[in-house]
Design a protein around this motif. Structure first.
Motif, short mmCIF file in Angstrom:
data_model
loop_
_atom_site.label_atom_id
_atom_site.label_comp_id
_atom_site.label_asym_id
_atom_site.label_seq_id
_atom_site.Cartn_x
_atom_site.Cartn_y
_atom_site.Cartn_z
N VAL A 66 0.84 -1.21 0.00
CA VAL A 66 0.00 0.00 0.00
C VAL A 66 0.87 1.25 0.00
CG1 VAL A 66 -1.64 1.35 1.37
CG2 VAL A 66 -1.98 -1.11 1.09
N ASP A 67 1.90 1.27 0.85
CA ASP A 67 2.79 2.43 0.93
C ASP A 67 3.49 2.67 -0.41
OD1 ASP A 67 2.07 2.67 3.57
OD2 ASP A 67 3.87 1.70 4.35
N ASN A 68 3.91 1.60 -1.07
CA ASN A 68 4.58 1.73 -2.37
C ASN A 68 3.62 2.26 -3.44
OD1 ASN A 68 6.96 0.82 -1.31
ND2 ASN A 68 6.74 -1.28 -2.06
N LEU A 69 2.38 1.79 -3.40
CA LEU A 69 1.38 2.26 -4.36
C LEU A 69 1.10 3.75 -4.16
CD1 LEU A 69 -1.05 -0.79 -4.29
CD2 LEU A 69 0.21 0.02 -6.30
N MET A 70 1.05 4.18 -2.90
CA MET A 70 0.85 5.60 -2.62
C MET A 70 2.03 6.43 -3.13
SD MET A 70 -2.01 6.53 -1.25
CE MET A 70 -1.67 8.01 -0.27
N GLU A 71 3.24 5.92 -2.96
CA GLU A 71 4.43 6.63 -3.44
C GLU A 71 4.42 6.71 -4.96
OE1 GLU A 71 7.87 8.81 -3.02
OE2 GLU A 71 6.50 8.12 -1.46
N GLN A 72 3.97 5.62 -5.60
CA GLN A 72 3.89 5.59 -7.06
C GLN A 72 2.85 6.59 -7.59
OE1 GLN A 72 2.39 1.89 -8.73
NE2 GLN A 72 3.91 1.96 -10.36
N ALA A 73 1.77 6.77 -6.83
CA ALA A 73 0.69 7.67 -7.26
C ALA A 73 0.97 9.13 -6.94
CB ALA A 73 -0.62 7.25 -6.59
N LYS A 74 1.91 9.37 -6.04
CA LYS A 74 2.17 10.72 -5.52
C LYS A 74 2.40 11.78 -6.60
CE LYS A 74 5.07 12.93 -1.97
NZ LYS A 74 6.18 12.69 -1.01
N PRO A 75 3.15 11.50 -7.68
CA PRO A 75 3.38 12.55 -8.69
C PRO A 75 2.11 13.05 -9.37
CG PRO A 75 4.93 10.73 -8.95
CD PRO A 75 3.90 10.28 -7.98
N PHE A 76 1.00 12.29 -9.24
CA PHE A 76 -0.23 12.66 -9.94
C PHE A 76 -1.23 13.35 -9.01
CE2 PHE A 76 1.57 8.91 -12.12
CZ PHE A 76 1.95 9.55 -13.28
N HIS A 77 -0.79 13.64 -7.80
CA HIS A 77 -1.54 14.48 -6.85
C HIS A 77 -3.00 14.06 -6.68
CE1 HIS A 77 1.99 17.02 -7.05
NE2 HIS A 77 1.85 17.11 -8.37
N PRO A 78 -3.25 12.82 -6.28
CA PRO A 78 -4.63 12.41 -6.05
C PRO A 78 -5.21 13.10 -4.82
CG PRO A 78 -3.12 10.74 -5.23
CD PRO A 78 -2.28 11.77 -5.95
N THR A 79 -6.52 13.18 -4.76
CA THR A 79 -7.20 13.71 -3.57
C THR A 79 -8.11 12.61 -3.01
OG1 THR A 79 -8.85 14.72 -5.03
CG2 THR A 79 -7.06 16.12 -4.25
N PHE A 80 -8.47 12.76 -1.73
CA PHE A 80 -9.19 11.68 -1.05
C PHE A 80 -10.32 12.21 -0.18
CE2 PHE A 80 -4.87 10.29 -1.81
CZ PHE A 80 -5.01 8.97 -2.23
N THR A 81 -11.38 11.44 -0.11
CA THR A 81 -12.42 11.60 0.91
C THR A 81 -12.48 10.27 1.65
OG1 THR A 81 -13.73 13.20 -0.36
CG2 THR A 81 -14.87 11.96 1.36
N LEU A 82 -11.99 10.25 2.88
CA LEU A 82 -11.91 9.01 3.65
C LEU A 82 -12.89 9.05 4.82
CD1 LEU A 82 -8.02 8.58 3.68
CD2 LEU A 82 -9.67 7.52 2.14
N GLY A 83 -13.31 7.85 5.25
CA GLY A 83 -14.25 7.77 6.36
C GLY A 83 -15.67 8.13 5.96
N GLU A 84 -15.94 8.14 4.66
CA GLU A 84 -17.28 8.43 4.17
C GLU A 84 -17.68 7.41 3.11
OE1 GLU A 84 -18.06 12.52 3.14
OE2 GLU A 84 -16.43 13.25 4.46
N ARG A 85 -18.97 7.13 3.04
CA ARG A 85 -19.47 6.14 2.08
C ARG A 85 -20.34 6.82 1.03
NH1 ARG A 85 -23.20 1.04 3.79
NH2 ARG A 85 -24.80 2.64 3.99
N ILE A 86 -20.16 6.44 -0.23
CA ILE A 86 -21.01 6.96 -1.29
C ILE A 86 -22.42 6.41 -1.11
CG2 ILE A 86 -21.46 6.95 -3.77
CD1 ILE A 86 -19.16 8.75 -3.02
N GLU A 87 -23.38 7.32 -1.00
CA GLU A 87 -24.78 6.92 -0.82
C GLU A 87 -25.59 7.12 -2.10
OE1 GLU A 87 -26.24 5.54 1.69
OE2 GLU A 87 -24.69 5.66 3.23
N GLY A 88 -25.25 8.17 -2.86
CA GLY A 88 -26.04 8.44 -4.05
C GLY A 88 -25.20 8.70 -5.27
#
Length: 336
Positions: A66-88
């Motif tokens: 997981v840590d390596n995947l995050m490091e690999q994704a880092k140059p593309f500046h992803p954003t996150f919404t954590l602790g929430e569930r898609i309802e609609g």
């Protein structure tokens, strides 16, 4: 409101790799996950479980991957919404989607990728006498978060899949005594793992009990013994145990996704294997949450699905345009 190119529902390993593949095509990703951290099952259930089928890694711990995947994704500046569930989920016009979480967060995206693993899940519990009496720290657990907790302890693992085999191999060097119980003589896991477990049994490093099932658990304030019943003779026997880990898989629940008019079969989303698109244009499903003929629920397969999905998503967002990757070199380092 959050605006992005691709909204990825699920921040497990396949969702994280989708950031990288989409990033190569200059598409921005926003990931949403009900868990409070990225990593999905790898971080939540077995962060220190060794994984053996990732190319280039003879063995890698789940959290390390997981840590390596995050490091690999880092140059593309992803954003996150954590602790929430898609309802609609609502489709507006020809291309745009609007997603709403249980906390009221609104995400606008041109493409939606469902990478939610098994969806909302809970462990499958065996029908064993007194099992509930020894949960909650009293000896019975359904996942292994910290293998060091079991050092020099007597462990019983029940199951015949990859998780049961992998943990048996790993914990054979940690526990003072380890017993693996399986209901038949054949395993569902990888043949190489089966061979390693058999070798451990032959060398006396583990106790292997086949054609048997868990029958009951016994003890005072904590677990002390596991009772086993032999399938053919119905003979019962006891095994001393400080811990019991039944590894019978997870029971998936799709949650609100079931109401999105997607084609669903046996709690999984049907996809087109050309690009892992669903029956709704602009919505894709990758990883364990999808289904198709000869599906293999492997992280490796999810990575492949993420790559094909990304190219299809680019074409969906840019009809008639074919993207060509260009490489430049800055200070001797290749960049996209």
């Amino acid at each position: 409101m959050i605006s992005t190119d691709i909204a990825v529902i699920g921040a497990g390993p396949v969702g994280l790799f989708a950031i990288f593949e989409a990033g190569l095509l200059k598409m921005r990703c926003h990931l949403i996950d009900y868990l409070p951290q990225v990593g999905g099952q790898l971080s939540e259930i077995y962060p220190k479980k060794p994984i053996y089928d990732i190319p280039g890694y003879p063995s890698v711990l789940a959290q390390e991957l997981v840590d390596n995947l995050m490091e690999q994704a880092k140059p593309f500046h992803p954003t996150f919404t954590l602790g929430e569930r898609i309802e609609g989920l609502e489709k507006r016009g020809e291309a745009d989607f609007v997603l709403t979480t249980n906390m009221g967060t609104i995400i606008e995206a041109k493409v939606v990728v469902i990478a939610g693993g098994l969806g909302c899940f809970e462990p499958r519990k065996p029908a064993v006498e007194n099992l509930e009496n020894f949960e909650n720290g009293k000896g019975v657990n359904y996942m292994i978060l910290d293998p060091e907790k079991y050092r020099n302890q007597k462990m019983v693992i029940a199951g015949g899949g990859d998780s049961a085999l992998d943990w048996t191999i790993y914990l054979a060097e940690v526990c003072s005594e380890l017993t693996l119980i399986h209901r038949s003589e054949s395993f569902r896991g990888a043949p190489d793992s089966v061979a390693k477990v058999m070798a451990l049994a032959e060398s006396g490093k583990i106790n292997l009990v086949l054609n048997s099932n868990l029958h009951a658990v016994h003890g005072g304030d904590k677990l002390e013994k596991v009772e086993i019943v032999q399938n053919r003779s119905m003979e019962k026997s006891m095994v001393d145990a400080d811990h019991l880990i039944p590894l019978f898989g997870l029971s998936p629940k799709l949650g609100p996704i079931e109401d999105w008019n997607l084609n669903i079969s046996k709690s999984a989303i049907e996809v087109n294997t050309d690009d892992y698109s669903t029956n709704i244009p602009g919505i894709y499903a990758i990883g364990d949450i999808n289904t198709y003929p000869n599906k293999l629920k492997l992280i490796l397969c999810g990575f492949h699905e993420a790559a094909l999905m990304s190219h299809s998503a680019y074409s969906y967002m840019n009809p008639g345009i074919k993207y060509t990757m260009k490489y430049t070199t800055v200070n001797g380092v290749s960049e996209f």
